[in-house]
Design an enzyme around this catalytic site. Structure first.
Site, PDB file in Angstrom:
ATOM      1  N   CYS A   1     -32.693  -4.245  13.523  1.00  0.00           N
ATOM      2  CA  CYS A   1     -33.218  -2.880  13.375  1.00  0.00           C
ATOM      3  C   CYS A   1     -33.947  -2.711  12.054  1.00  0.00           C
ATOM      4  O   CYS A   1     -33.756  -3.472  11.108  1.00  0.00           O
ATOM      5  CB  CYS A   1     -32.095  -1.857  13.486  1.00  0.00           C
TER       6      CYS A   1
ATOM      7  N   LEU B   1     -23.940  12.543  -5.267  1.00  0.00           N
ATOM      8  CA  LEU B   1     -25.132  12.909  -4.499  1.00  0.00           C
ATOM      9  C   LEU B   1     -24.853  12.857  -3.005  1.00  0.00           C
ATOM     10  O   LEU B   1     -25.260  13.751  -2.251  1.00  0.00           O
ATOM     11  CB  LEU B   1     -26.291  11.978  -4.858  1.00  0.00           C
ATOM     12  N   LYS B   2     -24.169  11.826  -2.551  1.00  0.00           N
ATOM     13  CA  LYS B   2     -23.845  11.701  -1.124  1.00  0.00           C
ATOM     14  C   LYS B   2     -23.099  12.939  -0.635  1.00  0.00           C
ATOM     15  O   LYS B   2     -23.466  13.539   0.388  1.00  0.00           O
ATOM     16  CB  LYS B   2     -22.990  10.459  -0.898  1.00  0.00           C
TER      17      LYS B   2
ATOM     18  N   GLU C   1     -35.051  -9.128   6.952  1.00  0.00           N
ATOM     19  CA  GLU C   1     -34.914  -8.692   5.563  1.00  0.00           C
ATOM     20  C   GLU C   1     -34.811  -9.873   4.603  1.00  0.00           C
ATOM     21  O   GLU C   1     -35.289  -9.817   3.471  1.00  0.00           O
ATOM     22  CB  GLU C   1     -33.672  -7.811   5.450  1.00  0.00           C
TER      23      GLU C   1
ATOM     24  N   ARG D   1     -20.267   8.958  -6.219  1.00  0.00           N
ATOM     25  CA  ARG D   1     -21.085   9.316  -5.041  1.00  0.00           C
ATOM     26  C   ARG D   1     -21.293  10.827  -4.935  1.00  0.00           C
ATOM     27  O   ARG D   1     -21.315  11.412  -3.842  1.00  0.00           O
ATOM     28  CB  ARG D   1     -20.468   8.766  -3.754  1.00  0.00           C
TER      29      ARG D   1
ATOM     30  N   ILE E   1     -24.892   0.050  20.851  1.00  0.00           N
ATOM     31  CA  ILE E   1     -25.016  -1.081  19.925  1.00  0.00           C
ATOM     32  C   ILE E   1     -23.659  -1.537  19.398  1.00  0.00           C
ATOM     33  O   ILE E   1     -23.505  -2.686  18.993  1.00  0.00           O
ATOM     34  CB  ILE E   1     -25.968  -0.713  18.770  1.00  0.00           C
TER      35      ILE E   1
ATOM     36  N   CYS F   1     -29.367   2.046  17.247  1.00  0.00           N
ATOM     37  CA  CYS F   1     -28.411   1.394  16.360  1.00  0.00           C
ATOM     38  C   CYS F   1     -27.024   1.949  16.679  1.00  0.00           C
ATOM     39  O   CYS F   1     -26.850   2.701  17.645  1.00  0.00           O
ATOM     40  CB  CYS F   1     -28.808   1.647  14.904  1.00  0.00           C
TER      41      CYS F   1
ATOM     42  N   HIS G   1     -30.227   7.957  13.512  1.00  0.00           N
ATOM     43  CA  HIS G   1     -30.116   8.439  12.140  1.00  0.00           C
ATOM     44  C   HIS G   1     -30.484   9.912  12.020  1.00  0.00           C
ATOM     45  O   HIS G   1     -30.423  10.477  10.926  1.00  0.00           O
ATOM     46  CB  HIS G   1     -30.998   7.606  11.210  1.00  0.00           C
TER      47      HIS G   1
END
Length: 786
Positions: A672, A20-21, A634, A18, A460, A755, A723
């Site tokens: 969401c 990049l994260k 989804e 990870r 939420i 959310c 977000h």
């Protein structure tokens, strides 16, 4: 035998560990320079290309890497950032890129009225990957900015790799977007109704694609893959008719084009896809295996047929014998070239099984992550080769795959005959999936029990997962904390969350989910039939990664999963505290699901387990229980002809979970980041007392569909985007609530964020919630509701 070549549509971006994260999050905190972030991206690309070549792929894929999102890359590539992200000319392209993704907190006002809000985000077809929705207008002009993409091609070429560039096709790029302030019209047009303003932009966009293709050819790209997954949808005729003239123009560039489709059969678009003026066609042979024979007939011999024979979306080892049985007739029939590939980009699976030494050995033998899938392609290519020197290697690989599949068919880890009989009986009963009374009767009982004000405020479910929480969880997993010490630490976090909510003045509280690593993983850890990886991370969006559980066997609940935490939280306050559960469809959809039985059978097993938890929460005195189903939309098949069958079992699974609750217990659900308007009857069929939805990024646009449908139950439209680190003011939220109250009766409205808040920090969380509560109180005053 003809030469078979191999490639993949795309590769995971986040890195084996990870990288990049962590680089992104350091950059956003100001701890990493822009140049260092870009260097991290360059190193990851080099590693991924080298792995592809080491596994014998004939091309490396360039253009699939993104620092945040590949659709956002295309927005900048074609110069169509919304005006509010144009700024004052001093910001770098990277600053504008992340502003599109995360909002521009410093840019507090603009003519568009969005106050620097981030682009809307929604699901990438039927996956759990989120992309940034391009915003167009009738006046949108495009401008080519290909410097970064050309630099990546140069990087790969300098390393000695043969290059295939992956791009979104022009029609799919436009389809994924929306025309600002015309969302409903866009939705109607997509369904085959009104004129679609997005398609009007194609004439302006195509010359830039053509210019880019010429540049890529000059830069040494041997192939360009143009992804057009919308060919697997029920396209309006205007969109279908646009393909041939568009691709005729693109073919004039002289570039070898590989048209790529995935996630769905082509069906009525088979002939169209085969006759487009491209050099090759990639198809998803996992989702559309039945079409391979017709494709072998329809596709002209001078075109390459790329067969996505290895599943790019699930983690089960390929049945190599079955794959060969599928491939051999096609190869025998075709005189033209055949390539082997994964069905779609490997973005949707973890990086490598090498990082999973602790997995049960038998289970591990059943799995293949991204690196292993590359090896499977190499094995299939070898098996199809006429070179006798490599036949022994292929034989060993096939023998190992054969043994793994035999083990999985017979393993006691997988099968529980008694459970299967009980769940089948539950699902077959006449009416175990209906609440006792109609909503209106339940609503009266719930109002009498809960005594909530108008515009009741809640969240939420999750609150910030602080470094202290994460450190305690990690120490507990390493055995450095006893269960008692860990439980006490989590109780202290729950008590803190309750105190903060009471100080703020929220009406319905949550316990904050401090003890939960993830809304699906947490439940899977407590259910039989699930397995977990240590490093099986998959990108959800940006730096957000999830570690999907693996559903390998029959599912059941050995003991209560949330009751103790909910009881403790409720003991700390006189206000109602929601019991928080994840719904059966979302647990199914956000896991890697067993493929040896129908998905509905697995969903009903999970539903039976959640039903037991609902019963126990109610018996413990919890008056509000939220069963989140953000993945319901989804999971919808991409073809409408398959919708009814899916929605029948998906909604039944939710109702099986909830119907055990009494009338005075209020059942909530949350959804969401998806388009809900086309499945509103199914959402209503869930019969949840309250639904909360993400709606702030679309400026309450989603509520129009709920109003037109006359959604009968209560609704909580999100009033701010969780977000983004940006904290909107109370008046901005109040304006959204006023807009909502024009289309939904005020007595049915709840007030909440979009959310959960686990990814935010406490200061911005409390500031945003205080503004939200102020907005709700303002609306009560304006409408004289108490």
């Amino acid at each position: 035998m003809k030469l078979v070549q191999t490639h993949i549509p795309g590769f995971p971006r986040i890195g084996a560990a990870r990288e990049l994260k962590f680089a992104l999050e350091r950059f956003w905190r100001g701890e990493l320079s822009e140049s260092s972030l870009l260097e991290t991206g360059s190193k990851l690309r080099a590693q991924h290309w080298e792995m592809q070549r080491q596994q014998g792929l004939d091309f490396v894929t360039v253009g699939d890497f993104a620092l945040y999102d590949h659709v956002a890359n295309h927005i900048q590539l074609f110069g169509c950032e919304p005006e509010r992200f144009g700024f004052r000319g001093s910001e770098t392209p990277l600053a504008r890129y992340f502003a599109m993704a995360r909002g521009d907190g410093a840019h507090e006002s603009c003519a568009c009225g969005q106050n620097g809000a981030a682009l809307e985000m929604t699901k990438w077809f039927d996956t759990n990957y989120h992309y940034l929705v391009p915003e167009f207008s009738a006046g949108t002009e495009f401008a080519l900015h290909s410097e970064q993409l050309l630099a990546e091609v140069a990087e790969a070429r300098a390393a000695g790799h043969p290059v295939k560039v992956a791009l979104l096709g022009p029609l799919t790029f436009l389809w994924l977007g929306k025309v600002r302030d015309a969302g409903a019209a866009t939705a109607d047009a997509a369904a085959g109704g009104a004129h679609d303003a997005r398609l009007d932009l194609l004439e302006r966009l195509l010359p830039l694609y053509s210019r880019l293709l010429v540049q890529l050819r000059a830069a040494g790209a041997e192939w360009v893959q143009l992804d057009e997954p919308i060919l697997g949808l029920d396209l309006p005729n205007a969109w279908r008719n646009a393909f041939e003239p568009a691709y005729w123009l693109l073919s004039q560039s002289g570039t070898q084009l590989m048209l790529a489709t995935y996630f769905s059969p082509l069906e009525e678009n088979v002939s169209l896809a085969c006759r487009l003026p491209v050099a090759g066609l990639h198809v998803d042979a996992v989702r559309a295996a039945s079409e391979l024979t017709s494709l072998a007939d329809w596709l002209p011999a001078h075109k390459v047929l790329s067969i996505g024979i290895v599943d790019g979306r699930n983690i089960w080892r390929t049945d190599l014998d079955a794959a060969l049985a599928t491939l051999m007739p096609v190869l025998a029939k075709r005189s033209g070239a055949v390539w082997l590939s994964t069905s779609c980009s490997l973005l949707h699976v973890p990086y490598s099984l090498a990082a999973e030494p602790a997995l049960d050995n038998e289970l591990r033998s059943w799995l293949a992550f991204a690196e292993e899938k590359l090896a499977e392609l190499a094995l299939l290519k070898t098996a199809l080769s006429a070179d006798e020197r490599v036949s022994g290697q292929a034989a060993r690989g096939f023998a190992a795959a054969r043994a793994a599949h035999a083990s999985r068919r017979t393993s006691p880890l997988v099968h529980n005959a008694g459970l299967r009989a009980r769940v089948a009986a539950l699902a077959a009963e006449k009416a175990p999936d209906r609440r006792h009374s109609p909503f209106a009767d339940r609503q009266r009982q719930q109002q009498a029990r809960l005594k909530l004000p108008a515009f009741p405020t809640t969240t939420i479910g999750s609150f910030p997962q602080t470094p202290h929480i994460r450190a305690a969880r990690a120490a507990f997993k390493r055995g450095e904390l006893t269960a008692a010490v860990y439980e006490q630490a989590m109780r202290e976090e729950i008590a803190h969350a309750i105190r903060e909510q009471e100080v703020l003045g929220l009406d319905v509280l949550v316990h904050g989910e401090a003890e939960r690593n993830d809304m699906v993983e947490y439940f899977g850890e407590q259910l039989d039939g699930f397995a977990f990886t240590a490093n099986g991370w998959v990108q959800s969006y940006g730096s957000r990664c999830v570690k999907p559980p693996i559903i390998y066997g029959d599912v059941q609940r050995p003991q209560p999963m949330t009751v103790g935490w909910a009881e403790y939280a409720q003991s700390l306050t006189a206000k109602p505290v929601k019991g928080m559960l994840t719904g059966p469809v979302t647990i199914l959809q956000w896991s890697f699901v067993r493929d040896d039985q129908p998905r509905d059978a697995t969903a009903w097993q999970i539903a039976a387990a959640i039903r037991e938890e609902v019963r126990d929460l109610e018996q413990a005195g919890i008056g509000i229980i939220q069963i989140d189903e953000p993945a319901l939309r989804e999971g919808l098949p991409l073809r409408r002809s398959r919708w009814d069958a899916y929605l029948a079992w998906a909604t039944k699974a939710f109702r099986l979970s909830a119907a055990v609750a009494g009338d005075a217990t209020q059942i909530h659900t949350h959804m969401c980041y998806a388009e809900f308007n086309d499945i509103l009857p199914a959402i209503a069929a869930l019969d949840a007392d309250v639904i909360t939805i993400e709606s702030s990024r679309s400026a309450m646009e989603l509520l129009g569909g709920f109003a037109r449908f006359r959604y009968p139950n209560e609704i909580g439209p999100g009033v701010y985007d969780i977000h983004s680190p940006r904290v909107p003011g109370s008046e901005e939220m109040a304006a959204l609530l006023r807009k909502a109250a024009k289309v939904v009766p005020p007595a049915q409205l709840w007030v909440n964020p979009d959310c959960g808040l686990k990814t935010r920090a406490w200061p911005e969380t409390t500031a945003a919630l205080q503004n939200m509560i102020t907005a709700a109180r303002q609306l009560r005053k304006e409408m004289e509701l108490s």
